[in-house]
Enzyme design. Structure first.
Site, PDB file in Angstrom:
ATOM      1  N   ASP A  78     -20.593  10.774   1.459  1.00  0.00           N
ATOM      2  CA  ASP A  78     -20.172   9.717   2.393  1.00  0.00           C
ATOM      3  C   ASP A  78     -19.794  10.359   3.711  1.00  0.00           C
ATOM      4  O   ASP A  78     -19.048  11.335   3.736  1.00  0.00           O
ATOM      5  CB  ASP A  78     -18.986   8.922   1.847  1.00  0.00           C
ATOM      6  CG  ASP A  78     -18.736   7.689   2.716  1.00  0.00           C
ATOM      7  OD1 ASP A  78     -19.474   6.713   2.560  1.00  0.00           O
ATOM      8  OD2 ASP A  78     -17.844   7.731   3.588  1.00  0.00           O
TER       9      ASP A  78
HETATM   10  N1  LIG Z   1     -30.437  10.957  10.570  1.00  0.00           N
HETATM   11  C1  LIG Z   1     -29.097  11.012  10.706  1.00  0.00           C
HETATM   12  N2  LIG Z   1     -28.323  10.166   9.960  1.00  0.00           N
HETATM   13  C2  LIG Z   1     -26.982  10.282  10.134  1.00  0.00           C
HETATM   14  C3  LIG Z   1     -26.389  11.173  11.046  1.00  0.00           C
HETATM   15  N3  LIG Z   1     -25.033  10.999  10.970  1.00  0.00           N
HETATM   16  C4  LIG Z   1     -24.804  10.043  10.022  1.00  0.00           C
HETATM   17  N4  LIG Z   1     -25.988   9.643   9.506  1.00  0.00           N
HETATM   18  C5  LIG Z   1     -26.212   8.660   8.450  1.00  0.00           C
HETATM   19  O1  LIG Z   1     -25.228   7.654   8.507  1.00  0.00           O
HETATM   20  C6  LIG Z   1     -25.066   7.144   7.191  1.00  0.00           C
HETATM   21  C7  LIG Z   1     -23.584   7.137   6.880  1.00  0.00           C
HETATM   22  O2  LIG Z   1     -23.321   6.103   5.954  1.00  0.00           O
HETATM   23  P1  LIG Z   1     -22.942   6.417   4.415  1.00  0.00           P
HETATM   24  O3  LIG Z   1     -22.133   5.288   3.931  1.00  0.00           O
HETATM   25  O4  LIG Z   1     -22.414   7.808   4.275  1.00  0.00           O
HETATM   26  O5  LIG Z   1     -24.353   6.423   3.650  1.00  0.00           O
HETATM   27  P2  LIG Z   1     -25.384   5.215   3.539  1.00  0.00           P
HETATM   28  O6  LIG Z   1     -26.503   5.443   4.516  1.00  0.00           O
HETATM   29  O7  LIG Z   1     -24.685   3.915   3.616  1.00  0.00           O
HETATM   30  O8  LIG Z   1     -26.021   5.435   2.096  1.00  0.00           O
HETATM   31  P3  LIG Z   1     -25.190   5.543   0.718  1.00  0.00           P
HETATM   32  O9  LIG Z   1     -25.054   7.019   0.447  1.00  0.00           O
HETATM   33  O10 LIG Z   1     -26.108   4.860  -0.266  1.00  0.00           O
HETATM   34  O11 LIG Z   1     -23.892   4.856   0.918  1.00  0.00           O
HETATM   35  C8  LIG Z   1     -25.839   8.060   6.236  1.00  0.00           C
HETATM   36  O12 LIG Z   1     -27.095   7.493   5.898  1.00  0.00           O
HETATM   37  C9  LIG Z   1     -26.041   9.296   7.082  1.00  0.00           C
HETATM   38  O13 LIG Z   1     -27.208  10.026   6.701  1.00  0.00           O
HETATM   39  C10 LIG Z   1     -27.253  12.034  11.803  1.00  0.00           C
HETATM   40  O14 LIG Z   1     -26.824  12.871  12.614  1.00  0.00           O
HETATM   41  N5  LIG Z   1     -28.576  11.921  11.583  1.00  0.00           N
END
Ligand SMILES: Nc1nc2c(ncn2[C@@H]2O[C@H](COP(=O)(O)OP(=O)(O)OP(=O)(O)O)[C@@H](O)[C@H]2O)c(=O)[nH]1
Length: 210
Positions: A79
């Site tokens: 996360d």
């Molecule tokens: N490509 C990319 N994605 C980022 C970056 N910073 C944050 N993210 C994305 O932002 C999202 C953060 O939300 P989370 O709740 O951690 O994850 P999610 O996408 O909701 O997916 P889950 O793990 O299923 O919860 C993640 O998908 C990270 O990969 C970055 O610098 N580059």
């Protein structure tokens, strides 16, 4: 051979692992992150919030695994949130929120926290666990008004923690970072290597055919 299960819908996490030689078995956890955060309470430390969210995601997919995967697997939940001005920020979801965040953070720095939880699974049961968070200081550039509007128009900032990416269009607006770039993108490879080691797995065991 041990299967690496990625408990995440994040395309970025999947790409990081694939480029690092691992083809994960993906199971989206569907965890209600707001409910987990609420249960932790308002005074929970930011690093505990992201790590507990990661643990909730990894734990949630355990029962979703097919028997052949659950026989010998390692589940990784993650996360990511941006800690800035003392508050944890997830995805902005709307352009108005993303714009307000960029107008506040440009020219300043924040800390991108990524919680990680690794569960070692054998025959459907958790036989080992390791978790930790990684912190990366991100120094934000100062996009022009036109560039910021174009960035918002792309839709990218709304879907990512902290309203920025390092490896996408957002890369134009990140001056520098202090820490591990893969953990900013969503899964910190050097930290995961250490967490896998704590449950008895060497990363090269997970690499596919070269
Ligand atoms: N490509 C990319 N994605 C980022 C970056 N910073 C944050 N993210 C994305 O932002 C999202 C953060 O939300 P989370 O709740 O951690 O994850 P999610 O996408 O909701 O997916 P889950 O793990 O299923 O919860 C993640 O998908 C990270 O990969 C970055 O610098 N580059």
């Amino acid at each position: 051979m041990t299967t690496l299960v990625l408990a995440s819908a994040s395309p970025a996490r999947l790409t990081v692992l694939r480029k690092a030689g691992v083809e994960p078995f993906v199971v989206v956890s569907g965890v209600d992150e707001d409910a987990v955060q609420e249960a932790l309470g308002p005074s929970a430390a930011p690093s505990r919030v992201v790590t507990e969210l990661a643990r909730a995601k990894a734990t949630a997919v355990l029962t979703e695994l097919p028997a052949d995967v659950a026989a010998d697997a390692v589940i990784i939940g993650c996360d990511s949130m941006l800690l800035i001005d003392g508050t944890l920020q997830g995805k902005p979801h709307t352009a108005d929120i993303a714009r307000a965040r960029w107008r506040s953070m440009m020219g300043r720095s924040g800390t991108l926290l990524t919680g990680h939880c690794v569960l070692r699974v054998r025959d459907g049961a958790t036989v080992g666990e390791s978790s930790a968070d990684s912190a990366t200081v991100v120094h934000f550039g100062t996009p022009s008004g036109d560039d910021l509007e174009a960035y918002l128009e792309s839709g990218e900032p709304m879907q990512v923690a902290g309203a920025f990416t390092l490896d996408g269009l957002g890369g134009w607006f990140i001056d520098r970072i202090e820490g591990d770039p893969s953990s900013v993108i969503g899964i910190g490879l050097p930290l995961v290597r250490r967490l896998l080691g704590e449950v008895g797995i060497g990363v090269s065991e997970l690499w596919g055919p070269r």
